[in-house]
Design an enzyme around this catalytic site. Structure first.
Site, PDB file in Angstrom:
ATOM      1  N   ASP A   1      42.055  58.137  55.558  1.00 39.51           N
ATOM      2  CA  ASP A   1      42.201  58.739  56.841  1.00 39.51           C
ATOM      3  C   ASP A   1      43.074  57.840  57.743  1.00 39.51           C
ATOM      4  O   ASP A   1      43.913  58.179  58.455  1.00 39.51           O
ATOM      5  CB  ASP A   1      40.755  58.998  57.545  1.00 39.51           C
TER       6      ASP A   1
ATOM      7  N   CYS B   1      37.199  51.121  51.283  1.00 44.03           N
ATOM      8  CA  CYS B   1      36.691  52.031  50.363  1.00 44.03           C
ATOM      9  C   CYS B   1      37.358  53.154  50.090  1.00 44.03           C
ATOM     10  O   CYS B   1      37.028  54.133  49.527  1.00 44.03           O
ATOM     11  CB  CYS B   1      35.054  52.598  51.169  1.00 44.03           C
TER      12      CYS B   1
ATOM     13  N   GLU C   1      39.080  53.986  60.355  1.00 51.73           N
ATOM     14  CA  GLU C   1      39.928  54.957  59.764  1.00 51.73           C
ATOM     15  C   GLU C   1      40.751  55.609  61.029  1.00 51.73           C
ATOM     16  O   GLU C   1      41.382  56.389  60.416  1.00 51.73           O
ATOM     17  CB  GLU C   1      39.109  55.912  58.887  1.00 51.73           C
TER      18      GLU C   1
ATOM     19  N   HIS D   1      48.326  69.199  41.908  1.00 56.12           N
ATOM     20  CA  HIS D   1      46.801  69.147  41.281  1.00 56.12           C
ATOM     21  C   HIS D   1      46.822  68.946  39.605  1.00 56.12           C
ATOM     22  O   HIS D   1      46.038  68.182  39.157  1.00 56.12           O
ATOM     23  CB  HIS D   1      46.210  70.550  41.557  1.00 56.12           C
TER      24      HIS D   1
HETATM   25  C1  PEP Z   1      38.505  57.091  53.856  1.00 52.28           C
HETATM   26  O1  PEP Z   1      39.042  57.978  54.698  1.00 52.28           O
HETATM   27  O2  PEP Z   1      39.372  56.337  53.126  1.00 52.28           O
HETATM   28  C2  PEP Z   1      37.349  57.478  53.224  1.00 52.28           C
HETATM   29  C3  PEP Z   1      36.831  56.511  52.392  1.00 52.28           C
HETATM   30  O3  PEP Z   1      36.634  58.580  53.600  1.00 52.28           O
HETATM   31  P1  PEP Z   1      36.762  60.067  53.072  1.00 52.28           P
HETATM   32  O4  PEP Z   1      37.861  59.785  52.039  1.00 52.28           O
HETATM   33  O5  PEP Z   1      35.260  60.266  52.709  1.00 52.28           O
HETATM   34  O6  PEP Z   1      37.342  60.853  54.094  1.00 52.28           O
HETATM   35 MG    MG Z   2      37.419  59.212  55.894  1.00 53.31          MG
END
Ligand code: PEP
Ligand code: MG
Length: 835
Positions: free
Chosen positions: A716, A763, A692, A456
Site C-alpha cells: 500500500d 511485511c 502504509e 495473472h
Molecule cells: C501492505 O500493504 O504491504 C500489506 C502488507 O498489507 P496488505 O497487502 O494486506 O494490504
Molecule cells: Mg496494506
C-alpha cells in the site's frame, strides 16, 4: 559463557518488581555486558509486554531498539525464594534478565522452557542454596537435572506401563520438517502419551515443533516411549514408521549447511536464442510442446430449446462447482490472492446479458454449445475492442470461463493431451485456468508469444514455481513439437536446439539454483545474522492458525503479519469474540511463544464486508478502510480486540493497526484497547501500526511516541506514494517498491522509530524481493516478514550479506532517480542475485 556464577544472586529480597529488574540488570552491568541505561529499557518493555513465563520464572529484557546498549550478550539470574509479585497474581522466584545482541542466548532460552515444563525442578531452583544447581539447570549442554522426587517417567495420570523402544532418525536428513510432521500426525492417532527422547531432550511426539527442537541429525538414535491404553499399538506402528524412515527415503543426503552460493551464472546465451521477458525464475531443460486448446466439436442447431436450456444450465452449474474447487485448490497452493482470479471468473456465469443472449440464440434454433460459444465470443470481442486495458483483461477472463462451460457441454479435456515428460509449453498466451491446470510434474517451463510479466499467468507461474518467459514473439510458435529447448526464466530467453555446451551450462546453472535452495532449507533454523554480526529477524505472513506449524517448520521466527480479515471474508455475520479468541489462541500456541503480530481487520474499500452497510465510494482505496472502518464500527472492533487480549495470555501476541494515517486514529484505537484491557484485567500487549500511508511515514517521529512498533506495508505504501492502483492491470511496471521515493519514506520511518527505541518490520511483498532485501537491511529494518516459502532463502541471503555492504547499497539506492536505476546498481545486482 553467557551465564556464569557471578551473574547469579541467591536469596535476593527485592521490594518489588522494579527493584528486582534493577538488581538483576545490575549483575549484567557489573560484568560489563550492558550499559546501565539498559535497565530502563527493560522496565519500559514491561510496560508493553508480560515477561512472566510461568512456574515462577520471569525473563525481563530490553526493547529491541536498545540493542546498542548491549556490549555483549549476557544473562543474569536473581533468585527470590520469597517471591516478588510480577503481574496480577503471578509471583516470580527466578528473575532471568536477558540482554541479547545476537542469538547466543537462544539455547539458554530453550533450556528455560524445558525447566518451565518441570514444575518440581523450577520449585527446587527457586529455593536452592547452590548456584551450581541453577547453572546446571540452565546449561543447554548439560543433561536436564532431575527434580527432587520427580517421577522418572510419564505422569501418573496416564495409566499402565511405559513401553520404550529405540528408533533412529531418517538416515538422509535427520528429523527435519517432513518426517516430524508425519510423526506428529501419526502420534495424534493413538490414545497414548508418546514421547521421543534424544540425548537430554524430550519431545511430545504430537508436537512437530518439539520434535524439530530435538535436533536429531541423520540416523540419530532416540528413545520412543508410550504410556496409556494404546501404548503397545503406538510403539508397534511408530517403530514400523521409523523403519520406513518416516517416508523420507528419497531425501538427498545432507551436505554442509549453507553452502556458499556459487559464482554468478552470468555466461552469455548463444546466438539463436529467442529473447522474451523473464516472468518466472529458474532454468528448464526439456522439449517444446505447443499448447492447443481443444477445439470441441458440436452441432450448430438443435430442435429442443427447453432441453438445450437445461443442458446449458447444467453446464453452468458444473462450471460453478468446478471454479469453487479450483479456487480452493489454488488458495492452498499459491494463496488466496491468486485464487481470487477464479472467484472472479464465476461472476461471468451470472451475467444476465450474456445468459439472455445465449437463451435468445437457443430459442432461435441454436444448440446450447453454439449459443453459449457465440454469446461469449461476441461479448469478449466487444470488450477487447473498446481499447481499455482493464476491459481487455476481462475479455481474456471471459474466454477462459466460456471454454470451461463449453467443455461441460460437449465433453473433452481442458488441457492439451498428452503432455510429454519435461515439457516446455509454448502458447500464444495462456489463460489463468490453463496455467493453473499445468501439471508441475510434467511441465518444466512455459513460454508465451504474447502476454506480460505482470499478467495473472506470470504471477501464477511464479507461485507454482514453473520457470516462464513471456512476450517472446511468434517465433516460439513456429517451433515443432519435440524440439529440445533450454528455457531461462531468469533472463527471459528460449534456446531451441541447444548444443552440448549450452545444455551443460544450463544444467550447471540449474544445479546451482537447486543447491542454493536446498542449502537454504537445511539452514532454515539458523538465525539471519549478517557476516558482520547484525541480526535481522525473519518472520512469516500467515492467515490461519494451521499455518503456524508450517511457518515454524520453514524457519520463521514468528509471524510479522497475521491478515485477520480472512475471518471476516465471505461471512454473513461477523465472527464472535469467542470464535476469534479460539483462533488467536491456537495461533499463539502454534507459534510456541514466538512473536505473533496480529493485524486487526483490514477491510473496507476494495474489500467490502457483507455485514457492514456503508455507502459505495468512488475511490474505495481512499475511503473507509482498515483502522478507519474499525473505529467507525466499534461493535466489530471491540470483540476482536478483546479476543486478542485474552489470547495474548497464551503467547506473545502483539496488536497491529492497519492503514493508520495519523496520530488521532492511533490514539482513539489505543484508548479503546486500554479500556478493554482494564475491563478484562489482562497483561499489557504491544500495540504497533502499519506504515502504509505516506502521512504515517512522514509523521513517524510523532507516531513513534505512541506506537510500540512499526511494520511497513510496502504494497500500500507504494500504491499511495506513486499513485498507482496496486491491482492495475497495465500500470504494474510503474508500481515498483524500489522506487527511491518509497525507499526514502522507509528510511524516514526507520530513523524516527529507532530514535525512540521502536523496532521496524517490513511485511509487504517487497521483503521477499531478493533485490530489495539488501536495501531494507541496509536501511536498518529490524524484521522482514514474508510468505512461508520465502523464509529460508531470505535468511540465507541475509547470512551471505555484510551490514557494511547493505548500508552502502542502501545509500546508493537512496541517491538514485528511478526504480530502474536502483535495480541497475551493479552492487545491488550482485547482492540480489546471491538471493
Ligand atoms: C501492505 O500493504 O504491504 C500489506 C502488507 O498489507 P496488505 O497487502 O494486506 O494490504
Ligand atoms: Mg496494506
Amino acid at each position: 559463557m553467557i551465564l556464569t556464577a557471578d551473574r547469579i544472586r541467591l536469596a535476593a529480597q527485592p521490594a518489588d518488581k522494579e527493584a528486582a529488574i534493577r538488581e538483576a540488570a545490575q549483575l549484567l552491568v557489573e560484568s560489563g555486558a550492558i550499559d546501565a541505561a539498559y535497565a530502563d529499557s527493560m522496565l519500559r518493555r514491561e510496560g508493553e509486554a508480560d515477561t512472566f513465563l510461568g512456574n515462577g520464572i520471569a525473563i525481563p529484557h530490553g526493547q529491541r531498539g536498545d540493542r546498542g546498549l548491549i556490549a555483549r550478550t549476557g544473562i543474569a539470574v536473581l533468585q527470590v525464594p520469597e517471591g516478588v509479585r510480577w503481574n496480577g497474581e503471578d509471583v516470580a522466584h527466578l528473575v532471568v534478565a536477558i540482554a541479547a545482541q545476537g542469538d547466543e542466548h537462544i539455547a539458554v532460552l530453550r533450556r528455560l522452557t524445558d525447566v518451565l515444563g518441570e514444575e518440581a525442578l523450577a520449585a527446587r531452583l527457586a529455593r536452592t542454596g547452590d548456584k551450581q544447581a541453577i547453572l546446571a539447570a540452565l546449561d543447554p549442554d548439560a543433561p536436564l537435572p532431575a527434580a527432587d522426587a520427580a517421577p522418572a517417567q510419564a505422569p501418573a495420570a496416564a495409566p499402565g506401563e511405559t513401553l520404550t523402544t529405540e528408533v533412529h532418525a531418517p538416515a538422509a536428513a535427520g528429523m527435519h520438517a517432513r518426517p516430524a510432521k508425519l510423526l506428529a500426525q501419526l502420534a495424534k492417532g493413538f490414545d497414548a502419551r508418546i514421547t521421543l527422547t534424544h540425548g537430554d531432550r524430550r519431545a511430545d511426539a504430537r508436537s512437530m515443533i518439539a520434535l524439530l527442537q530435538l535436533g536429531a541429525g541423520p540416523g540419530a538414535a532416540m528413545t520412543l516411549s508410550a504410556i496409556g491404553p494404546e501404548a503397545a499399538l503406538a510403539v508397534e506402528k511408530l517403530r514400523a514408521a521409523f523403519a520406513d524412515e518416516l517416508g523420507d527415503r528419497d531425501e538427498a543426503p545432507a551436505t554442509p549447511a549453507d553452502a556458499a552460493p556459487a559464482a554468478a551464472a552470468d555466461e552469455p546465451l548463444e546466438a539463436g536464442a529467442i529473447a522474451g521477458l523473464p516472468a518466472s525464475p529458474g532454468i528448464a531443460i526439456g522439449v517444446l510442446h505447443r499448447f492447443r486448446s481443444e477445439a470441441a466439436g458440436y452441432a450448430e442447431t438443435a430442435a429442443d430449446p427447453a432441453g438445450e436450456k437445461a443442458a446449458l444450465e447444467a453446464a453452468l452449474e458444473a462450471a460453478r462447482a468446478e471454479l469453487k474447487t479450483v479456487s480452493a485448490e489454488m488458495a492452498q497452493r499459491v494463496g488466496d490472492k491468486h485464487a481470487a482470479i477464479f472467484a472472479a471468473h464465476a461472476e461471468f456465469l451470472e451475467d444476465p446479458e450474456l445468459l439472455a443472449e445465449a437463451h435468445r440464440a437457443i430459442e432461435g434454433g441454436a444448440s446450447a454449445p453454439a449459443a453459449w460459444d457465440g454469446a461469449a465470443r461476441s461479448r469478449a470481442t466487444a470488450l477487447a475492442g473498446i481499447g481499455d486495458p482493464l476491459l481487455a483483461e476481462r475479455a481474456t477472463d471471459l474466454k477462459d470461463v466460456a471454454r470451461r462451460v463449453l467443455r461441460h457441454l460437449v465433453g473433452g479435456s481442458e488441457t492439451v493431451a498428452p503432455v510429454p515428460e519435461r515439457a516446455v509449453i509454448a502458447a500464444e498466451d495462456l489463460t489463468p485456468s490453463e496455467t493453473a491446470n499445468l501439471d508441475p510434474a510434467r511441465v518444466v517451463g512455459l513460454v508465451t508469444a504474447a502476454g506480460g510479466p505482470t499478467a495473472h499467468t506470470a504471477i501464477l507461474a511464479r507461485a507454482l514455481g514453473i520457470p516462464a518467459v513471456v512476450a517472446a514473439g511468434q517465433g516460439v510458435l513456429a517451433l515443432a513439437d519435440g524440439t529440445p529447448v533450454v528455457l531461462d526464466g531468469d533472463r527471459g530467453r528460449l534456446i531451441p536446439n541447444p548444443d552440448a555446451d549450452a545444455i551443460r551450462r544450463a544444467e550447471a546453472a540449474r544445479a546451482r539454483g537447486a543447491e542454493r535452495a536446498e542449502a537454504a532449507k537445511r539452514a532454515a533454523f539458523r538465525p539471519a545474522i549478517t557476516q558482520d554480526g547484525h541480526r535481522v529477524e525473519v518472520a512469516a505472513n500467515v492467515r490461519r492458525p494451521e499455518e503456524a506449524i508450517e511457518a515454524v517448520a520453514a524457519g520463521a521466527e514468528g509471524t510479522g503479519l497475521v491478515r485477520s480479515e480472512f475471518l471476516f471474508d465471505e461471512r454473513a455475520e461477523p465472527p464472535s469474540e469467542e470464535e476469534q479468541y479460539e483462533l488467536y489462541r491456537r495461533l499463539a500456541e502454534g507459534f510456541g511463544g514466538l512473536p505473533v503480530v496480529l493485524r486487526t481487520l483490514d477491510a473496507g474499500g476494495d474489500k467490502p464486508l457483507r455485514f457492514v452497510n456503508h455507502p459505495a465510494e468512488a475511490n474505495p482505496f481512499l475511503g473507509l478502510r482498515g483502522l478507519r472502518l474499525s473505529l467507525a464500527e466499534p461493535a466489530l472492533f471491540r470483540p476482536q480486540i478483546r479476543a486478542a487480549l485474552r489470547a495474548a495470555r497464551h503467547g506473545d501476541i502483539r496488536i497491529m493497526l492497519p492503514m493508520v494515517d495519523g496520530l488521532a486514529d492511533l490514539r482513539a484505537a489505543r484508548e479503546l484497547i486500554e479500556k478493554e484491557r482494564l475491563s478484562l484485567a489482562t497483561p499489557p500487549v504491544e500495540v504497533g501500526i502499519m506504515v502504509e500511508v505516506p502521512s504515517a511515514a512522514v509523521m513517524a517521529d510523532q507516531l513513534a511516541r505512541e506506537a510500540d512498533f512499526f511494520s511497513i506495508g510496502t504494497n500500500d505504501l507504494t500504491q499511495y506514494t506513486l499513485a498507482v492502483d496496486r491491482l492495475h492491470p497495465t500500470l504494474g511496471a510503474r508500481s515498483d517498491a524500489l522506487d527511491p521515493a518509497v525507499l526514502r519514506l522507509i528510511q524516514m520511518t526507520v530513523q524516527a522509530a529507532h530514535a525512540r527505541g521502536r523496532w521496524v518490520g517490513v511485511c509487504g511483498n517487497m521483503a521477499a524481493d531478493p533485490m530489495a532485501a539488501p536495501i531494507l537491511v541496509g536501511l536498518g529494518v529490524d524484521e522482514l516478514s514474508v510468505s512461508i516459502p520465502n523464509v529460508a532463502a531470505l535468511k540465507a541471503q541475509i547470512r551471505a550479506l555484510s551490514m557494511a555492504q547493505a548500508e552502502a547499497v542502501a545509500r546508493a539506492a537512496l541517491g538514485c532517480a528511478t526504480a530502474a536505476e536502483v535495480r541497475a546498481l551493479p552492487a545491488l545486482r550482485a547482492l540480489g542475485e546471491a538471493g
